[in-house]
Design a protein around this motif. Structure first.
Motif, PDB file in Angstrom:
ATOM      1  N   SER A 109     -25.329 -22.111 -64.337  1.00 57.56           N
ATOM      2  CA  SER A 109     -25.999 -21.468 -65.480  1.00 57.56           C
ATOM      3  C   SER A 109     -25.004 -21.217 -66.611  1.00 57.56           C
ATOM      4  O   SER A 109     -25.386 -21.141 -67.773  1.00 57.56           O
ATOM      5  CB  SER A 109     -26.662 -20.164 -65.037  1.00 57.56           C
ATOM      6  N   ASN A 110     -23.743 -21.120 -66.232  1.00 56.41           N
ATOM      7  CA  ASN A 110     -22.707 -20.937 -67.252  1.00 56.41           C
ATOM      8  C   ASN A 110     -22.380 -22.294 -67.887  1.00 56.41           C
ATOM      9  O   ASN A 110     -21.477 -23.005 -67.470  1.00 56.41           O
ATOM     10  CB  ASN A 110     -21.479 -20.322 -66.557  1.00 56.41           C
ATOM     11  N   LEU A 111     -23.131 -22.667 -68.928  1.00 55.46           N
ATOM     12  CA  LEU A 111     -23.026 -24.000 -69.483  1.00 55.46           C
ATOM     13  C   LEU A 111     -21.703 -24.272 -70.176  1.00 55.46           C
ATOM     14  O   LEU A 111     -21.236 -25.410 -70.210  1.00 55.46           O
ATOM     15  CB  LEU A 111     -24.168 -24.254 -70.474  1.00 55.46           C
ATOM     16  N   GLU A 112     -21.092 -23.205 -70.710  1.00 59.96           N
ATOM     17  CA  GLU A 112     -19.828 -23.423 -71.424  1.00 59.96           C
ATOM     18  C   GLU A 112     -18.800 -24.131 -70.549  1.00 59.96           C
ATOM     19  O   GLU A 112     -18.031 -24.945 -71.000  1.00 59.96           O
ATOM     20  CB  GLU A 112     -19.248 -22.103 -71.924  1.00 59.96           C
ATOM     21  N   SER A 113     -18.863 -23.812 -69.251  1.00 61.57           N
ATOM     22  CA  SER A 113     -17.861 -24.386 -68.354  1.00 61.57           C
ATOM     23  C   SER A 113     -18.023 -25.909 -68.245  1.00 61.57           C
ATOM     24  O   SER A 113     -17.074 -26.601 -67.917  1.00 61.57           O
ATOM     25  CB  SER A 113     -17.975 -23.754 -66.974  1.00 61.57           C
ATOM     26  N   ILE A 114     -19.203 -26.426 -68.528  1.00 64.21           N
ATOM     27  CA  ILE A 114     -19.334 -27.877 -68.359  1.00 64.21           C
ATOM     28  C   ILE A 114     -19.319 -28.651 -69.667  1.00 64.21           C
ATOM     29  O   ILE A 114     -19.002 -29.818 -69.682  1.00 64.21           O
ATOM     30  CB  ILE A 114     -20.586 -28.255 -67.524  1.00 64.21           C
ATOM     31  N   PHE A 115     -19.669 -28.036 -70.781  1.00 65.61           N
ATOM     32  CA  PHE A 115     -19.730 -28.794 -72.020  1.00 65.61           C
ATOM     33  C   PHE A 115     -18.449 -28.706 -72.853  1.00 65.61           C
ATOM     34  O   PHE A 115     -18.377 -29.260 -73.932  1.00 65.61           O
ATOM     35  CB  PHE A 115     -20.921 -28.359 -72.869  1.00 65.61           C
ATOM     36  N   THR A 116     -17.479 -27.944 -72.399  1.00 68.63           N
ATOM     37  CA  THR A 116     -16.263 -27.860 -73.218  1.00 68.63           C
ATOM     38  C   THR A 116     -15.085 -28.483 -72.516  1.00 68.63           C
ATOM     39  O   THR A 116     -15.174 -28.893 -71.385  1.00 68.63           O
ATOM     40  CB  THR A 116     -15.936 -26.405 -73.586  1.00 68.63           C
TER      41      THR A 116
END
Ligand code: ADP
Ligand code: MG
Length: 404
Positions: free
Chosen positions: A397-404
């Motif tokens: 759910s923590n998307l920042e970890s995958i898109f950055t």
């Protein structure tokens, strides 16, 4: 030549004849200089910013120069185009005013892209080439071919048409290259490819390239290849480490739209491709997103070539950042900035999965693949995981970890 003992692709049990699907041991050339290429070709390579040959280039350029037939498999984004283009360019006699090489691709977009690569690599050479694809004026195409361009890059339908019309002269062809070769020998193109072969010189060198190859494919190659060198990859080594694969359980098709809207903010930061399984779904999704003011563009095979060209140009230049597509763009297309691939629909074809996710993570870059999974797709997803020996995790759910 030494042969490795390990069989890479298991023989299809229904085949009575034994096919030797083993990878051949070939010499590695760790520097472009070691390949003893024409000076102007070497200059073109360095001008492209290629410093060292990639793994497939180290192995497969030399057999091409040595006029060997070759079946070369390598992961997505590892430089297969450079491999066959460099090998082919070394084989071209610039002073001979004859068509010497034909390169076939499965889509017009890919043929166009390959032509650009060859133009760049060959920019210090004295070359003439022709893009021989559908959707262009037949008359112009005939006139261009009658001037005997050294190299023809095209799609099977138009190339066959031009041979039949005696515009493309096959008499002095030295080399035929099939990119996305397993697709080229699939039901869609096989008859056209066979027809083209009927017009080729008997001793023509044949080179096949793809990231995916099946036992049926190898079986088909037997009838038109002469003792090919084979450079292969085990299926469980095909997925790239740099591409993180996730699934989102959307439960039902109806819920996919809301999910894509929720995700949009995150994935549109990077360039991304959203794949759907049909033209109709592409259109429906695109229209709905556009109505709701999302900036997206879309492409499929039912659009005019002019529209397709414009969409590709905008996406390549970064003017548009999110492109919705059918499998038209599943294979071959190389846009280094694409770092996210979304399977709005899980593909029906297992090869397609690998090609789609391979649009991200080009040449060692990082990429992310996200699969929208309904109850119905769970089985398909497990099959994909098993086939490629890879893991597709639930998206955090923590998307920042995958898109950055
Ligand atoms: P494939 O056909 O294997 O999927 P491509 O031929 O499209 O891969 O190449 C992928 C990317 O890698 C391209 O952008 C290309 O410019 C780049 N590339 C290829 N060979 C080299 C090299 N030797 N050095 C640096 N970049 C390379
Ligand atoms: Mg390619």
């Amino acid at each position: 030549m030494e042969i490795e003992t390990e069989t890479v692709v298991t023989n299809n049990e229904n085949n009575s004849e034994d096919i030797d699907i083993k990878t051949d041991k070939v010499e590695h050339y760790e520097n472009f200089e070691d390949l003893e290429l024409k000076t102007n070709l070497l200059r073109g390579i360095f001008a492209m910013g290629f410093e060292k040959p990639s793994a497939i280039q180290q192995k497969a350029i030399k057999p091409l120069i040595d006029k060997r037939d070759i079946i070369a498999q390598a992961q997505s984004g590892t430089g297969k185009t450079g491999t066959f283009s460099i090998g082919m360019l070394e084989r071209i006699d610039e002073n001979l005013n004859e068509t010497q090489a034909v390169i076939l691709a499965h889509t017009r977009e890919l043929a166009y892209q390959i032509q650009n690569v060859i133009e760049s690599l060959g920019k210090f050479m004295n070359l003439r080439m022709n893009l021989c694809i559908g959707g262009t004026t037949i008359r112009d195409n005939i006139n261009e071919l009658l001037e005997n361009p050294h190299i023809v890059i095209g799609t099977p339908g138009r190339v066959l048409d031009m041979i039949n019309k005696k515009a493309l002269n096959t008499r002095n062809l030295r080399i035929l290259i099939l990119d996305e070769a397993d697709e080229m020998l699939s039901k869609i193109f096989l008859n056209q490819i066979y027809d083209i072969f009927r017009f080729l010189p008997n001793n023509i060198q044949v080179a096949l390239f793809s990231a995916t190859m099946t036992p049926e494919f190898f079986n088909l190659t037997k009838c038109f290849m002469r003792d090919p060198i084979k450079i292969l990859v085990k299926t469980n080594e095909l997925t790239l480490e740099g591409i993180q694969q996730y699934f989102v359980n959307v439960e039902r098709n109806d819920f996919k739209y809301d999910t894509i809207c929720d995700l949009y903010k995150s994935f549109s930061i990077s360039q991304s491709i959203i794949y759907c399984n049909s033209r109709r779904i592409v259109e429906e999704l695109a229209h709905r997103l556009i109505e709701n003011n999302f900036a997206i563009s879309y492409i499929h095979g039912d659009m005019t070539q002019e529209e397709r060209n414009n969409i590709m140009q905008e996406f390549r230049s970064g003017q548009s950042r999110v492109l919705i597509s059918t499998d038209l763009l599943a294979r071959g297309i190389d846009i280094q900035q694409v770092s996210v691939v979304i399977n709005f629909d899980v593909p029906n074809n297992i090869e397609s999965y690998l090609h789609r996710i391979g649009r991200s993570g080009r040449f060692g870059r990082k990429g992310t693949a996200i699969n929208f999974v309904t109850y119905y797709d769970i089985k398909k997803l497990h099959e994909i995981e098993k086939y490629y020996g890879t893991e597709i995790q639930e998206m955090p759910s923590n998307l920042e970890s995958i898109f950055t």
